[in-house]
Design a protein around this motif. Sequence first.
Motif, PDB file in Angstrom:
ATOM      1  N   THR A 453      27.308  90.662   6.614  1.00 45.36           N
ATOM      2  CA  THR A 453      27.145  90.893   8.053  1.00 45.36           C
ATOM      3  C   THR A 453      26.834  89.593   8.790  1.00 45.36           C
ATOM      4  O   THR A 453      26.632  89.590   9.995  1.00 45.36           O
ATOM      5  CB  THR A 453      25.997  91.893   8.307  1.00 45.36           C
ATOM      6  OG1 THR A 453      24.804  91.382   7.709  1.00 45.36           O
ATOM      7  CG2 THR A 453      26.318  93.250   7.715  1.00 45.36           C
ATOM      8  N   GLY A 454      26.740  88.502   8.029  1.00 48.64           N
ATOM      9  CA  GLY A 454      26.459  87.195   8.625  1.00 48.64           C
ATOM     10  C   GLY A 454      26.820  86.103   7.640  1.00 48.64           C
ATOM     11  O   GLY A 454      27.527  86.338   6.660  1.00 48.64           O
ATOM     12  N   ASP A 455      26.301  84.899   7.854  1.00 44.67           N
ATOM     13  CA  ASP A 455      26.566  83.774   6.948  1.00 44.67           C
ATOM     14  C   ASP A 455      25.781  83.972   5.659  1.00 44.67           C
ATOM     15  O   ASP A 455      24.548  84.101   5.684  1.00 44.67           O
ATOM     16  CB  ASP A 455      26.156  82.447   7.604  1.00 44.67           C
ATOM     17  CG  ASP A 455      27.026  82.126   8.805  1.00 44.67           C
ATOM     18  OD1 ASP A 455      28.193  82.567   8.807  1.00 44.67           O
ATOM     19  OD2 ASP A 455      26.531  81.450   9.732  1.00 44.67           O
ATOM     20  N   ASP A 456      26.495  83.990   4.528  1.00 46.43           N
ATOM     21  CA  ASP A 456      25.869  84.266   3.232  1.00 46.43           C
ATOM     22  C   ASP A 456      25.259  82.995   2.654  1.00 46.43           C
ATOM     23  O   ASP A 456      25.790  82.380   1.745  1.00 46.43           O
ATOM     24  CB  ASP A 456      26.908  84.858   2.270  1.00 46.43           C
ATOM     25  CG  ASP A 456      26.266  85.356   0.980  1.00 46.43           C
ATOM     26  OD1 ASP A 456      25.021  85.463   0.952  1.00 46.43           O
ATOM     27  OD2 ASP A 456      26.998  85.624   0.014  1.00 46.43           O
ATOM     28  N   GLU A 457      24.116  82.609   3.202  1.00 47.49           N
ATOM     29  CA  GLU A 457      23.399  81.437   2.701  1.00 47.49           C
ATOM     30  C   GLU A 457      22.162  81.911   1.924  1.00 47.49           C
ATOM     31  O   GLU A 457      21.724  83.054   2.048  1.00 47.49           O
ATOM     32  CB  GLU A 457      22.955  80.547   3.871  1.00 47.49           C
ATOM     33  CG  GLU A 457      24.094  80.019   4.712  1.00 47.49           C
ATOM     34  CD  GLU A 457      24.959  79.001   3.973  1.00 47.49           C
ATOM     35  OE1 GLU A 457      24.443  78.383   3.009  1.00 47.49           O
ATOM     36  OE2 GLU A 457      26.135  78.838   4.351  1.00 47.49           O
ATOM     37  N   LYS A 472      17.692  87.772  10.697  1.00 46.08           N
ATOM     38  CA  LYS A 472      18.989  88.452  10.777  1.00 46.08           C
ATOM     39  C   LYS A 472      19.358  88.978   9.400  1.00 46.08           C
ATOM     40  O   LYS A 472      19.040  88.351   8.376  1.00 46.08           O
ATOM     41  CB  LYS A 472      20.077  87.483  11.264  1.00 46.08           C
ATOM     42  CG  LYS A 472      19.953  87.103  12.721  1.00 46.08           C
ATOM     43  CD  LYS A 472      21.100  86.192  13.145  1.00 46.08           C
ATOM     44  CE  LYS A 472      20.991  85.824  14.626  1.00 46.08           C
ATOM     45  NZ  LYS A 472      22.086  84.909  15.036  1.00 46.08           N
ATOM     46  N   ILE A 473      20.032  90.114   9.374  1.00 42.54           N
ATOM     47  CA  ILE A 473      20.531  90.662   8.110  1.00 42.54           C
ATOM     48  C   ILE A 473      21.862  89.983   7.813  1.00 42.54           C
ATOM     49  O   ILE A 473      22.782  90.026   8.631  1.00 42.54           O
ATOM     50  CB  ILE A 473      20.713  92.192   8.202  1.00 42.54           C
ATOM     51  CG1 ILE A 473      19.365  92.862   8.477  1.00 42.54           C
ATOM     52  CG2 ILE A 473      21.343  92.751   6.917  1.00 42.54           C
ATOM     53  CD1 ILE A 473      19.462  94.343   8.816  1.00 42.54           C
ATOM     54  N   VAL A 490      19.550  91.617   2.501  1.00 41.85           N
ATOM     55  CA  VAL A 490      19.271  90.186   2.348  1.00 41.85           C
ATOM     56  C   VAL A 490      19.208  89.584   3.743  1.00 41.85           C
ATOM     57  O   VAL A 490      20.109  89.819   4.559  1.00 41.85           O
ATOM     58  CB  VAL A 490      20.356  89.492   1.500  1.00 41.85           C
ATOM     59  CG1 VAL A 490      20.105  87.983   1.464  1.00 41.85           C
ATOM     60  CG2 VAL A 490      20.362  90.053   0.077  1.00 41.85           C
ATOM     61  N   LEU A 491      18.142  88.839   4.012  1.00 43.21           N
ATOM     62  CA  LEU A 491      17.916  88.258   5.338  1.00 43.21           C
ATOM     63  C   LEU A 491      18.186  86.755   5.316  1.00 43.21           C
ATOM     64  O   LEU A 491      18.166  86.129   4.251  1.00 43.21           O
ATOM     65  CB  LEU A 491      16.475  88.519   5.779  1.00 43.21           C
ATOM     66  CG  LEU A 491      15.969  89.968   5.640  1.00 43.21           C
ATOM     67  CD1 LEU A 491      14.490  90.043   6.040  1.00 43.21           C
ATOM     68  CD2 LEU A 491      16.794  90.931   6.471  1.00 43.21           C
TER      69      LEU A 491
END
Length: 872
Positions: A453-457, A472-473, A490-491
């Motif tokens: 749902t966002g940047d997977d860092e 952010k999730i 995961v945040l």
Amino acid sequence: MDSGLIRRTFLKFFEKKGHLIVPSAPLVLKNDPTLLFTNSGMVQFKDYFLGNATPKSKRIADTQKCLRVSGKHNDLEEVGIDTYHHTMFEMLGNWSFGDYFKKDAIAWAWELLTEEYKLPKDRLYVTVFEGDTKENLPFDQDAYNFWKQHIDEDRILRGNKKDNFWEMGDQGPCGPCSEIHIDLRSEEEVKKLPGKELVNQSHPQVIEIWNNVFMEFNRKADGSLEKLPAQHVDTGMGFERLCMAIQKKTSNYDTDVFSPLLDFIGQAAGVKYKQDEKTDIAMRVMADHVRAVAFAICDGQLPSNTGAGYVIRRILRRAVRYGFTFLNFKEPFMYKLVPVLGNQMKEVFPELEAQKDYVGKVIFEEETSFLRTLEKGLKRIEVIQAELKGKVISGPMAFELYDTFGFPLDLTSLIARERGFSVDEDGFKAEMEKQKTRSKADAAKETGDWVLTGDDEKTEFIGYEHLESPVKIVKYRKIKQKNKELYQLVLDKTPFYAESGGQVGDTGYLSSNGEKISIIDTKKENELIIHFTEKLPADLGKPFQAVVDRSKRQLTMNNHSATHLLHAALRQVLGKHVEQKGSLVNDKVLRFDFSHFAAMTPEEILKVEDIVNSKIREDIHLDEKRNVPIEQAKSLGAMALFGEKYGDFVRVITFDPKFSVELCGGTHVSATGHIGLFKIVSESSVAAGVRRIEAITAEGAEAYVRAELGVLDEVRNLLKNPKDLVASIKSLSEEKHALEKKLEAINAERANQIKDELVRKASKTNGHTLILEKVSVPSADALKNIAYALRNQFDDLLMILAADVDSKPQVAVMIGEKLMQSNKFHAGNLVKELAKEIEGGGGGQPFFATAGGKNLNGLNAVIEKAKQLISQ
């Protein structure tokens, strides 16, 4: 070339090729819920393949301790029977994380084997993946072409998906692999049948020595494959098999990896290896199993009745019973192998040499316990044998021996054969399958794929400084366990501490525009911080405020910091041998397991409490250092716990440099004064050589002390507030003891009177003395004493008493020695029938048996039933 040089040659070769040499990860896994043990070289690098962490180098090489005895890789029952399966083994590996790929991996493998190790080229074969039409996977033409540059084409074999497509598990990174096999047979055998015909056919001398896995894909939850963003190399070479090939042996056990252990065992047992198949198997089992058990204990896994601990206990027990049965080791022996193994492995795995005394003591205690169990199991087999109507021990009986006494099926079968019996093996397997089905149902878990749902860092943990933060999730997935649906989030950053190092995970909530999502737990999966929730937010893309439960965190910090003070105090009071062997820290209690071989005395417990509380009153401020080089941390006095995997940089927690300095990633109070009060509530044994303290702090300790003082006040009130409470209780105790003595004398006199009355009522019937009466006796002991007194008086006695014992019904049957020889009556059989009248049951010996029941009104019926049974 000895085994030490073989290992060093591997590591030096890859170091010259630009690889960083890293130490082995512990055998026992802490933060991987999918595995009990490290079962392959790639386990410690999973996060690199999954993209959850960044490797310290793109090229790495190592030798890894591995254990395969459960789950998919279960070789335990073959170990020792053949000459090439093992429980613990070393896996030599070289790794590329998005760097070199097939060409270099293949070229270097060939160079190392043929030029450094001088293995004969005409005895080597390689396999490449043939492809799979079902999954639309092509033949590995690249690997084939690269191999052609080094080896004749007729020695390049095509392998199917089972042999040449490697997968980490049901989900995760995977890819085609290329194995290297060697033919170790004699020239005559090679001429009769080419080695290519025996590759992957389980021939003990045509064996795989190295597997080069080319990670290209990710297996998703639905079974489909997707390309990984980078290509990796994961290789694994079985060290023991490599030694066999280089040292030109026909078995792994003939190499110097095992010979010191086998020599020691043979000398102690008075036998020679390779003279008798039965003793050979026993020696191989013991030599192999001590490696697995010793290193597992060394890395923090104690034998127990559940999980990984049960696996270790089972391995040890298998070795002990082989030694007991075939080598006549009737006393503990396995522990004597620990110093031999420690000395042998100190160059590569120094942790065992450092802990050899502790590991040896744990194994000794386990052996002692199991040898007692073994004796009980053999007695149980004698009972089963006596009860058998045929010549077959049933599946449920064999499973009882396995489940209760630790007898594997092969041991039960062996003992049965020696006694002329057999075992229903299919029935046993059916019972085992039922247990496995129950276990699988308990542990059943379905895990979906991650949805981005966002940047997977990598998540940034900010919980040392903050208990709230905008977040952010970045991804989520659904899991299903025990029919309950949960979500894992995961945040991008998180104040929530993930369960680790014994400290439980934080709870709290995420909130946004009136929506509140409860976080019910926080855990680590390798390096990934996962937040558990029972529902997903309506809009996953919006920002949230993450809020940690402050009260729970504070109480947990109190207990965690108190654990550090406790550890230091224990070392001060009991000695420097004390080391942490496990812990649990939550908001209610702290539990600390430590190495020590005797119960603590009340004085020692009090002394430890006093030291901890004095440090709390000193209000020592926390000295926290982050990103400290590991060697510098050790020089500061910080203890590195065996079995823990530390990075190059660590966090050091200090409460007074002369008192407590520890490596720790947990959360702590800013000063010891916050802990308030420390109170030990129990000290006990948790395993051989390991003690456990449970303690409470702060509010919990205050409540405990308040409750104890309340009990004390209540006792004072009951005793009418005496000046000296202890003297008053002592006086009451002495008075009670004196009254009990008087009561015993009265009861004994009453029992004598009853006995005399029964003697007067005795009658001669059909050649024996019959006493059949309803009586009232003061105790069960009195009833037993009366029965034995009557037996001493009449050797032809048949006594049946229906007794009221303090308003509870009992039946006693006694048969005299002379009457017993006639086999007319059996006390146990009689009492079972009579017990039905008082709604009870019982049993005993053929000459004396008793039964208790619920129905006091049934005593008259007992007498009538007895008359019928006697007349029959």
